[in-house]
Design a protein around this motif. Structure first.
Motif, mmCIF file in Angstrom:
data_model
loop_
_atom_site.group_PDB
_atom_site.id
_atom_site.type_symbol
_atom_site.label_atom_id
_atom_site.label_comp_id
_atom_site.label_asym_id
_atom_site.label_seq_id
_atom_site.Cartn_x
_atom_site.Cartn_y
_atom_site.Cartn_z
ATOM 1 N N ALA A 1 42.839 38.606 34.691
ATOM 2 C CA ALA A 1 42.716 39.083 33.453
ATOM 3 C C ALA A 1 43.115 40.321 33.014
ATOM 4 O O ALA A 1 43.437 40.721 32.079
ATOM 5 C CB ALA A 1 40.801 38.919 33.519
ATOM 6 N N GLU A 2 42.757 41.243 33.897
ATOM 7 C CA GLU A 2 43.198 42.710 33.550
ATOM 8 C C GLU A 2 44.399 42.899 33.535
ATOM 9 O O GLU A 2 45.091 43.717 32.753
ATOM 10 C CB GLU A 2 42.460 43.555 34.815
ATOM 11 N N MET A 3 45.391 41.956 34.527
ATOM 12 C CA MET A 3 46.926 42.322 34.251
ATOM 13 C C MET A 3 47.191 41.619 32.936
ATOM 14 O O MET A 3 48.193 42.226 32.517
ATOM 15 C CB MET A 3 47.502 41.307 35.588
ATOM 16 N N ALA A 4 46.741 40.434 32.601
ATOM 17 C CA ALA A 4 47.266 39.898 31.147
ATOM 18 C C ALA A 4 46.892 41.125 30.142
ATOM 19 O O ALA A 4 47.492 41.005 29.115
ATOM 20 C CB ALA A 4 46.191 38.843 30.937
ATOM 21 N N ARG A 5 45.905 41.819 30.141
ATOM 22 C CA ARG A 5 45.803 42.685 28.998
ATOM 23 C C ARG A 5 46.795 43.783 29.242
ATOM 24 O O ARG A 5 47.192 44.344 27.993
ATOM 25 C CB ARG A 5 44.469 43.820 29.468
ATOM 26 N N ALA A 6 47.613 44.061 30.154
ATOM 27 C CA ALA A 6 48.659 44.857 30.262
ATOM 28 C C ALA A 6 50.032 44.005 30.113
ATOM 29 O O ALA A 6 51.249 44.541 30.656
ATOM 30 C CB ALA A 6 48.735 45.723 31.560
ATOM 31 N N ASN A 7 49.898 42.775 29.645
ATOM 32 C CA ASN A 7 51.037 41.790 29.645
ATOM 33 C C ASN A 7 51.573 41.839 30.871
ATOM 34 O O ASN A 7 53.066 41.606 31.093
ATOM 35 C CB ASN A 7 51.916 42.281 28.476
ATOM 36 N N LEU A 8 51.221 41.699 32.223
ATOM 37 C CA LEU A 8 51.726 41.407 33.554
ATOM 38 C C LEU A 8 50.813 40.253 34.123
ATOM 39 O O LEU A 8 50.091 39.727 33.528
ATOM 40 C CB LEU A 8 51.317 42.533 33.999
ATOM 41 N N PHE A 9 51.704 39.548 34.648
ATOM 42 C CA PHE A 9 51.207 38.401 35.557
ATOM 43 C C PHE A 9 51.367 38.565 36.889
ATOM 44 O O PHE A 9 52.522 38.814 37.620
ATOM 45 C CB PHE A 9 51.721 37.104 35.145
ATOM 46 N N VAL A 10 50.452 38.311 38.139
ATOM 47 C CA VAL A 10 50.435 38.481 39.287
ATOM 48 C C VAL A 10 50.623 37.074 39.992
ATOM 49 O O VAL A 10 49.879 36.108 39.801
ATOM 50 C CB VAL A 10 49.296 39.115 40.047
ATOM 51 N N GLU A 11 51.772 37.056 40.880
ATOM 52 C CA GLU A 11 52.038 35.754 41.484
ATOM 53 C C GLU A 11 52.048 35.706 42.943
ATOM 54 O O GLU A 11 52.018 34.960 43.619
ATOM 55 C CB GLU A 11 53.169 35.111 41.139
ATOM 56 N N ASN A 12 51.339 36.851 43.282
ATOM 57 C CA ASN A 12 51.272 37.131 45.030
ATOM 58 C C ASN A 12 50.438 36.190 45.460
ATOM 59 O O ASN A 12 49.335 35.715 44.960
ATOM 60 C CB ASN A 12 50.709 38.505 45.133
ATOM 61 N N SER A 13 50.671 36.019 46.800
ATOM 62 C CA SER A 13 49.998 34.961 47.506
ATOM 63 C C SER A 13 48.588 35.807 47.900
ATOM 64 O O SER A 13 48.564 36.835 48.063
ATOM 65 C CB SER A 13 50.862 34.493 48.707
ATOM 66 N N THR A 14 47.397 34.956 48.209
ATOM 67 C CA THR A 14 46.219 35.470 48.285
ATOM 68 C C THR A 14 45.751 34.754 49.902
ATOM 69 O O THR A 14 45.980 33.810 49.869
ATOM 70 C CB THR A 14 45.149 35.373 47.366
ATOM 71 N N LEU A 15 45.043 35.673 50.453
ATOM 72 C CA LEU A 15 44.320 35.256 51.663
ATOM 73 C C LEU A 15 43.020 35.778 51.686
ATOM 74 O O LEU A 15 42.683 36.670 51.400
ATOM 75 C CB LEU A 15 44.976 36.013 52.949
ATOM 76 N N CYS A 16 42.018 34.610 51.680
ATOM 77 C CA CYS A 16 40.560 34.939 51.681
ATOM 78 C C CYS A 16 39.707 34.942 53.101
ATOM 79 O O CYS A 16 39.887 34.129 53.753
ATOM 80 C CB CYS A 16 40.179 33.836 50.888
ATOM 81 N N THR A 17 39.170 36.255 53.088
ATOM 82 C CA THR A 17 38.479 36.553 54.618
ATOM 83 C C THR A 17 37.192 35.499 54.385
ATOM 84 O O THR A 17 36.955 35.174 55.662
ATOM 85 C CB THR A 17 38.247 37.750 54.546
ATOM 86 N N MET A 18 36.670 35.215 53.504
ATOM 87 C CA MET A 18 35.599 34.320 53.381
ATOM 88 C C MET A 18 35.915 33.136 53.962
ATOM 89 O O MET A 18 35.211 32.397 54.868
ATOM 90 C CB MET A 18 34.904 34.366 52.085
ATOM 91 N N LEU A 19 36.959 32.408 53.337
ATOM 92 C CA LEU A 19 37.358 30.955 53.758
ATOM 93 C C LEU A 19 37.846 31.040 55.221
ATOM 94 O O LEU A 19 37.438 30.088 56.022
ATOM 95 C CB LEU A 19 38.742 30.527 52.919
ATOM 96 N N LEU A 20 38.325 31.948 55.672
ATOM 97 C CA LEU A 20 38.959 32.264 56.927
ATOM 98 C C LEU A 20 37.604 32.324 58.027
ATOM 99 O O LEU A 20 37.579 31.705 58.968
ATOM 100 C CB LEU A 20 39.867 33.429 57.189
ATOM 101 N N ALA A 21 36.661 33.156 57.529
ATOM 102 C CA ALA A 21 35.503 33.223 58.183
ATOM 103 C C ALA A 21 34.676 32.003 58.455
ATOM 104 O O ALA A 21 34.149 31.760 59.467
ATOM 105 C CB ALA A 21 34.696 34.256 57.769
ATOM 106 N N ARG A 22 34.768 31.125 57.346
ATOM 107 C CA ARG A 22 33.801 30.014 57.489
ATOM 108 C C ARG A 22 34.422 29.069 58.658
ATOM 109 O O ARG A 22 33.587 28.287 59.147
ATOM 110 C CB ARG A 22 34.053 29.136 56.268
ATOM 111 N N ARG A 23 35.741 29.336 58.983
ATOM 112 C CA ARG A 23 36.333 28.500 59.866
ATOM 113 C C ARG A 23 36.278 29.280 61.423
ATOM 114 O O ARG A 23 35.879 28.392 62.502
ATOM 115 C CB ARG A 23 37.682 28.242 59.934
ATOM 116 N N LEU A 24 36.159 30.367 61.314
ATOM 117 C CA LEU A 24 36.361 31.028 62.790
ATOM 118 C C LEU A 24 35.006 31.705 63.190
ATOM 119 O O LEU A 24 34.853 32.082 64.201
ATOM 120 C CB LEU A 24 37.354 32.230 62.624
ATOM 121 N N ILE A 25 34.142 31.793 62.304
ATOM 122 C CA ILE A 25 32.736 32.446 62.591
ATOM 123 C C ILE A 25 31.789 31.394 61.946
ATOM 124 O O ILE A 25 31.568 31.158 60.826
ATOM 125 C CB ILE A 25 32.391 33.712 61.921
#
Length: 157
Positions: free
Chosen positions: A46-70
């Motif tokens: 949403a904030e990038m869109a205000r600047a007419n930018l779009f982020v396509e970066n891959s994301t990694l979520c520590t919460m999802l990973l923690a749900r599996r490893l902890i």
């Protein structure tokens, strides 16, 4: 209310659309790491869109990973996991404040990487492996980790 940030604290500060081009250049195409990444990604987009930018970066979520490893915590909130990994925060630490949460998330990420290294015997995992683990059901986790461990061992030979 959640963050303790008031309108007065923002008065006179640059608007997000002024800062986003610099942040966009900073992150480049690198993967982004966050705790509850899907939540943060919506704000970032949403904030990038205000600047007419779009982020396509891959994301990694520590919460999802923690749900599996902890699996022996009552929940996987960042504050709960902070205590679980025995993160030593200073007396001024405040949850839901950017820098404090980043420091905890980075420590949690290192803890999760080390945990996976102990399970598989190597640290040579790419983002796709972490994402795959994050998407595994709890019932398939043991077999999935064994498979990753075998594949890693074969690659190392």
């Amino acid at each position: 209310e959640l963050t303790g940030i008031s309108a007065d604290m923002l008065h006179g500060k640059p608007r997000p659309e002024e800062l986003m081009p610099e942040f966009y250049a900073f992150i480049g195409k690198r993967p982004l790491l966050a705790h509850n990444a899907s939540f943060d990604a919506r704000f970032l987009q949403a904030e990038m869109a205000r600047a007419n930018l779009f982020v396509e970066n891959s994301t990694l979520c520590t919460m999802l990973l923690a749900r599996r490893l902890i699996q022996d915590t009552t929940d996987h909130k960042l504050g709960t996991l902070k205590n679980y990994i025995h993160y030593q925060s200073g007396p001024d630490h405040k949850e839901h404040r950017a820098l404090d949460d980043v420091m905890v998330t980075a420590s949690l990420w290192m803890y999760l990487r080390n945990t996976l290294e102990k399970i598989t015997g190597t640290r040579a995992h790419d983002i796709h492996t972490y994402k795959k683990i994050s998407r595994m059901s709890k019932s398939q986790l043991r077999k999935g980790l064994e498979k990753i461990s075998r594949q890693t061992a074969q690659t190392a030979v």
